[in-house]
Motif scaffolding. Structure first.
Motif, short mmCIF file in Angstrom:
data_model
loop_
_atom_site.label_atom_id
_atom_site.label_comp_id
_atom_site.label_asym_id
_atom_site.label_seq_id
_atom_site.Cartn_x
_atom_site.Cartn_y
_atom_site.Cartn_z
N ILE A 310 -29.04 -75.52 -43.06
CA ILE A 310 -28.18 -75.13 -44.18
C ILE A 310 -28.56 -73.73 -44.67
CG2 ILE A 310 -27.64 -75.64 -46.60
CD1 ILE A 310 -27.77 -78.63 -45.88
N GLN A 311 -29.87 -73.47 -44.77
CA GLN A 311 -30.33 -72.14 -45.21
C GLN A 311 -29.84 -71.05 -44.27
OE1 GLN A 311 -34.68 -71.52 -45.66
NE2 GLN A 311 -34.34 -69.57 -44.62
N PHE A 312 -30.01 -71.24 -42.96
CA PHE A 312 -29.58 -70.21 -42.01
C PHE A 312 -28.07 -69.98 -42.10
CE2 PHE A 312 -33.38 -71.84 -39.41
CZ PHE A 312 -34.24 -70.94 -40.00
N LYS A 313 -27.32 -71.04 -42.32
CA LYS A 313 -25.87 -70.89 -42.46
C LYS A 313 -25.51 -70.11 -43.72
CE LYS A 313 -24.37 -75.09 -39.98
NZ LYS A 313 -23.59 -76.35 -40.11
N LEU A 314 -26.21 -70.38 -44.81
CA LEU A 314 -25.89 -69.73 -46.09
C LEU A 314 -26.25 -68.25 -46.10
CD1 LEU A 314 -27.10 -72.55 -48.51
CD2 LEU A 314 -24.74 -71.80 -48.20
N GLU A 315 -27.19 -67.84 -45.25
CA GLU A 315 -27.58 -66.43 -45.20
C GLU A 315 -26.46 -65.54 -44.65
OE1 GLU A 315 -32.38 -67.16 -44.49
OE2 GLU A 315 -31.09 -66.56 -42.82
N SER A 316 -25.72 -66.06 -43.68
CA SER A 316 -24.75 -65.23 -42.95
C SER A 316 -23.68 -64.59 -43.84
CB SER A 316 -24.10 -66.04 -41.83
OG SER A 316 -25.06 -66.40 -40.86
N PRO A 317 -22.99 -65.34 -44.69
CA PRO A 317 -21.94 -64.70 -45.49
C PRO A 317 -22.46 -63.64 -46.45
CG PRO A 317 -22.26 -67.00 -46.16
CD PRO A 317 -23.01 -66.79 -44.89
N ILE A 318 -23.69 -63.78 -46.95
CA ILE A 318 -24.26 -62.75 -47.83
C ILE A 318 -24.47 -61.47 -47.04
CG2 ILE A 318 -26.17 -62.13 -49.35
CD1 ILE A 318 -26.68 -65.10 -49.78
N ILE A 319 -25.05 -61.59 -45.86
CA ILE A 319 -25.32 -60.42 -45.03
C ILE A 319 -24.01 -59.70 -44.69
CG2 ILE A 319 -26.19 -59.67 -42.78
CD1 ILE A 319 -28.19 -62.05 -42.96
N LYS A 320 -22.96 -60.46 -44.42
CA LYS A 320 -21.68 -59.85 -44.04
C LYS A 320 -20.98 -59.18 -45.21
CE LYS A 320 -20.73 -62.86 -40.08
NZ LYS A 320 -19.85 -63.93 -39.52
N ARG A 321 -21.07 -59.76 -46.39
CA ARG A 321 -20.34 -59.18 -47.52
C ARG A 321 -21.13 -58.08 -48.23
NH1 ARG A 321 -20.92 -64.70 -49.88
NH2 ARG A 321 -22.58 -64.67 -51.45
N ARG A 322 -22.41 -57.93 -47.91
CA ARG A 322 -23.24 -56.91 -48.57
C ARG A 322 -23.83 -55.97 -47.52
NH1 ARG A 322 -20.81 -58.18 -53.15
NH2 ARG A 322 -21.32 -60.29 -53.88
N GLU A 323 -23.01 -55.04 -47.05
CA GLU A 323 -23.45 -54.13 -46.00
C GLU A 323 -24.62 -53.26 -46.45
OE1 GLU A 323 -20.25 -51.87 -44.42
OE2 GLU A 323 -19.04 -53.63 -43.85
N CYS A 324 -24.69 -52.99 -47.74
CA CYS A 324 -25.77 -52.13 -48.24
C CYS A 324 -27.15 -52.75 -48.06
CB CYS A 324 -25.54 -51.76 -49.70
SG CYS A 324 -25.71 -53.14 -50.86
N LEU A 325 -27.20 -54.06 -47.84
CA LEU A 325 -28.49 -54.72 -47.62
C LEU A 325 -29.05 -54.43 -46.23
CD1 LEU A 325 -27.87 -58.21 -49.29
CD2 LEU A 325 -28.64 -56.07 -50.33
N ASN A 326 -28.18 -53.99 -45.32
CA ASN A 326 -28.62 -53.58 -43.98
C ASN A 326 -29.41 -54.69 -43.27
OD1 ASN A 326 -28.82 -51.79 -41.82
ND2 ASN A 326 -30.78 -50.95 -42.56
N GLU A 328 -27.90 -56.87 -40.84
CA GLU A 328 -27.10 -57.41 -39.75
C GLU A 328 -27.94 -58.01 -38.64
OE1 GLU A 328 -26.69 -54.46 -41.13
OE2 GLU A 328 -24.77 -54.73 -42.16
N SER A 329 -29.15 -57.49 -38.45
CA SER A 329 -30.01 -58.02 -37.39
C SER A 329 -30.44 -59.46 -37.64
CB SER A 329 -31.27 -57.14 -37.24
OG SER A 329 -32.06 -57.20 -38.43
N ARG A 330 -30.23 -59.95 -38.88
CA ARG A 330 -30.63 -61.32 -39.22
C ARG A 330 -29.48 -62.32 -39.09
NH1 ARG A 330 -35.09 -61.85 -37.80
NH2 ARG A 330 -35.14 -63.86 -38.88
N LEU A 331 -28.36 -61.92 -38.50
CA LEU A 331 -27.26 -62.85 -38.23
C LEU A 331 -27.58 -63.62 -36.95
CD1 LEU A 331 -24.25 -60.51 -39.09
CD2 LEU A 331 -25.02 -62.50 -40.41
N LEU A 332 -28.68 -64.34 -36.98
CA LEU A 332 -29.23 -64.92 -35.75
C LEU A 332 -28.39 -66.07 -35.20
CD1 LEU A 332 -33.06 -64.77 -36.46
CD2 LEU A 332 -31.59 -63.12 -35.33
N LEU A 333 -27.74 -66.84 -36.05
CA LEU A 333 -26.93 -67.94 -35.54
C LEU A 333 -25.82 -67.43 -34.63
CD1 LEU A 333 -26.55 -70.33 -38.63
CD2 LEU A 333 -28.20 -70.46 -36.75
N GLU A 334 -25.38 -66.20 -34.88
CA GLU A 334 -24.33 -65.60 -34.05
C GLU A 334 -24.90 -64.98 -32.79
OE1 GLU A 334 -22.00 -62.93 -36.34
OE2 GLU A 334 -21.43 -64.44 -37.84
#
Length: 643
Positions: A310-326, A328-334
């Motif tokens: 559940i945690q790994f799933k919840l991380e993905s949408p935050i990373i995608k909607r907040r590009e300034c956080l830089n 993208e390398s943590r979108l590991l499920l993809e």
């Protein structure tokens, strides 16, 4: 001077004489020696070890006893007396069991109370009588003051003082007085407590630590990454909440969630039982004294897997909607090939082991199942409505901050992000670049905004709180990336390594530390940086005192999980009017062990610096506030009473 402020002062003091009296009082206080500051860090739920350090003032109680009674008491008696101060209720029971004659017990009471009064007089020598009065046991304040201020050699009152002690004993009040005097002593040896981060996670009793801090007479907190994780969960971050539950499962501390804070984990267990099975990397870490049945261990193992996914799933949408956080390398499920069971990272492609991907759709790996969504929603609702948790989080916000400038020193849990050349590392946030102190101020703004608006669960502020837990430029995390996924599923350990920010080796450099102090508006000649977060490996020869004393790292391993690598059980720091002392602590077994062996668990005290002249109250944060009050009172005299 604001007229309304002067009106308030006039209402408070009421007459010229009262104003003058208060000015005299405050100006006299400025010339008292500064009180003792006590610094602790990275407590990680280790309540009993923390309690002992708090009770003995990191050895300060024993030191004052030795100063006062070294000619009168041998080492055994000094240890016995010190243990009575630390644990008065328990020690009284042991001592009284050794007396068969009432006369002998009364003689012991008389000697002990007399010594405790002398110790309190000694420990309170740099406080005003008013401050001492507030520290005395309330039910015995009058009697204690009479005994404290008795004059030796005045025969007229000898019978009076003797009668007070006799009646205390005959009325069965001597034990209560001794207990009250013991806690008064503990309070007097430390004027102010600094907790330099990480109260929560890993250990079993963070709630008890919070209750202790709430009742403590003077304390501030510099948030650690684990503390902000709990704040983030209350503020509406589901991914922060998932991290909390995952860590509690990992360290066999789920009872903190369920029993202490009243959050029902049954729905999560139902999912765990439905989709997951035995999986070695997700077994809970076992500490000495743990008593888990095989069934309990299996349940925790399943919960651990369920909440991790559940945690790994919840991380993905935050990373995608907040590009300034830089991130993208943590979108590991993809990046996982679910047919081949391998993942492609920046360093290459790696086989996956011990996977638990039953609820993942390879076509949309970040999508929560409906039942997963329901579970995390219910957990968040319970988390935000736990009365005890709300009380603890409110206190954490009230007394806490990301950093603190106190008496010329900079207190910070993690780091100030730096580039390799020692310059401040900048981060672009919503179109503006921030670095150094400005960056930390912006981070704190988002933490406070998110906490004040817990109903906003996917807003930028709430996402930034999660970033503080795991982001590259976070002053609390201080590493390139958090490799939780890799540690669970990839065998090659080079993928587990979390590269630290250059701060962690540059803090050995005097010039860098001076630059950091200047950036935070502090005197680089006088100030020091007090740091936690990274355990000092004393066992390998690492020195907690760095950069010629400009940097002091006090995370030495309160958490039992770290003690095998640090070789000790934590550092604490004392800062009194004479200077600073760093204290290294031995492993704390139990209160019973201290009572029976009459041995402290602090070991070596190291002098960090020695003041050429005793530092006075006027040179402290408190002194500056008093000087502002004095200025206001002088203005009141001038404009209201001396026209």
């Amino acid at each position: 001077m604001d007229a309304k402020y002067l009106d308030l002062l006039a209402q408070k003091y009421g007459s010229e004489e009262k104003v003058a009296n208060e000015i005299i009082n405050l100006e006299a206080i400025l010339d008292l020696p500064k009180g003792t500051e006590h610094f602790v860090s990275d407590l990680h739920g280790e309540y009993h070890a923390f309690q002992h350090v708090l009770r003995n003032g990191s050895g300060n109680v024993k030191m004052k006893i030795q100063d006062l009674f070294q000619e009168e008491l041998d080492e055994h008696k000094i240890n016995e007396f010190a243990t009575l101060i630390y644990y008065p209720e328990e020690k009284l029971k042991l001592v009284k069991s050794h007396f068969s004659q009432r006369e002998d017990l009364y003689a012991w009471y008389e000697d002990t109370i007399s010594r405790m009064l002398k110790l309190i007089t000694h420990a309170s020598s740099k406080y005003t009588r008013s401050k001492l009065r507030k520290a005395l046991p309330e039910q015995f304040a009058y009697i204690t003051e009479e005994l404290l201020y008795k004059k030796e050699g005045y025969e007229d009152k000898t019978a009076y003082y003797t009668k007070i002690l006799e009646r205390l004993m005959s009325l069965g009040q001597a034990d209560k007085l001794i207990i009250g005097l013991a806690y008064t002593t503990q309070r007097l040896v430390v004027d102010h407590l600094h907790v330099v981060g990480d109260i929560f996670d890993r250990g079993p009793d963070p709630d008890k630590i919070m209750d202790t801090l709430i009742d403590y007479h003077s304390v501030d907190i510099q948030w650690g990454n684990h503390d902000v994780l709990w704040v983030g969960a209350y503020a509406g971050s589901k991914v922060c909440l998932a991290n909390i539950i995952r860590i509690c499962a990992r360290y066999n501390n789920l009872d903190i969630i369920e029993d202490v804070y009243g959050i029902n984990l049954r729905p999560l267990l139902n999912i765990a039982e439905k989709y997951y099975s035995e999986n070695p990397p997700f077994r809970p870490k076992r500490m000495a004294g743990d008593s888990l049945t095989e069934q309990e261990e299996l349940q925790i193992t399943k919960i651990h897997q369920a909440i991790s996914i559940i945690q790994f799933k919840l991380e993905s949408p935050i990373i995608k909607r907040r590009e300034c956080l830089n991130m993208e390398s943590r979108l590991l499920l993809e990046k996982v090939d679910y047919d081949k069971q391998e993942v492609t990272l920046q360093a290459g492609t790696y086989a996956l082991k011990d996977t638990c991907f039953a609820t993942i759709d390879p076509e949309d790996p970040a999508a929560l199942l409906e039942e997963e969504q329901q579970v995390i929603d219910k957990l968040l609702f319970s988390f935000q409505h736990s009365e005890k948790l709300i009380r603890h989080m409110d206190f954490l916000m009230k007394k806490g901050s990301l950093y603190r400038r106190y008496n010329g020193n900079l207190l910070i849990h993690g780091c100030i992000p730096l580039e390799e050349d020692g310059t401040m590392k900048a981060m672009d946030i919503e179109g503006t670049s921030y670095a150094g102190r400005e960056l930390l101020d912006v981070f704190e703004h988002y933490v406070r905004y998110a906490y004040a608006h817990p109903e906003e669960t996917d807003d930028f502020a709430t996402d930034m709180v999660w970033y503080l837990w795991t982001g590259e430029n976070s002053s609390l995390f201080g590493k390139r990336e958090m490799t939780t996924f890799e540690r669970y599923f990839i065998q090659e350990k080079e993928t587990h390594k979390e590269r630290k920010n250059p701060y962690y080796h540059l803090r050995e450099d005097v010039g860098v530390c001076r630059q950091l102090l200047e950036d935070f508006g502090l005197d680089p000649d006088q100030g020091r940086i007090i740091n936690g977060h990274t355990p000092v490996k004393e066992i390998d020869g690492e020195d907690p005192i760095k950069a010629e004393g400009k940097m002091i790292v006090i995370d030495g391993g309160f958490s039992k999980a770290y003690q095998s690598t640090t070789g000790i059980a934590g550092y604490t720091l004392l800062y009194n009017s004479y200077g600073m002392q760093l204290v290294a602590h031995q492993h704390f077994d139990s209160q019973e062990d201290v009572l029976m062996q009459e041995a402290d668990v602090h070991s070596v005290k190291r002098l960090v610096n020695e003041e050429l002249e005793r530092k006075k109250v006027r040179e402290t944060n408190t002194g500056r506030k008093l000087q502002q009050e004095i200025e206001g009172l002088h203005n009141l005299l001038q404009y209201r009473y001396m026209k």
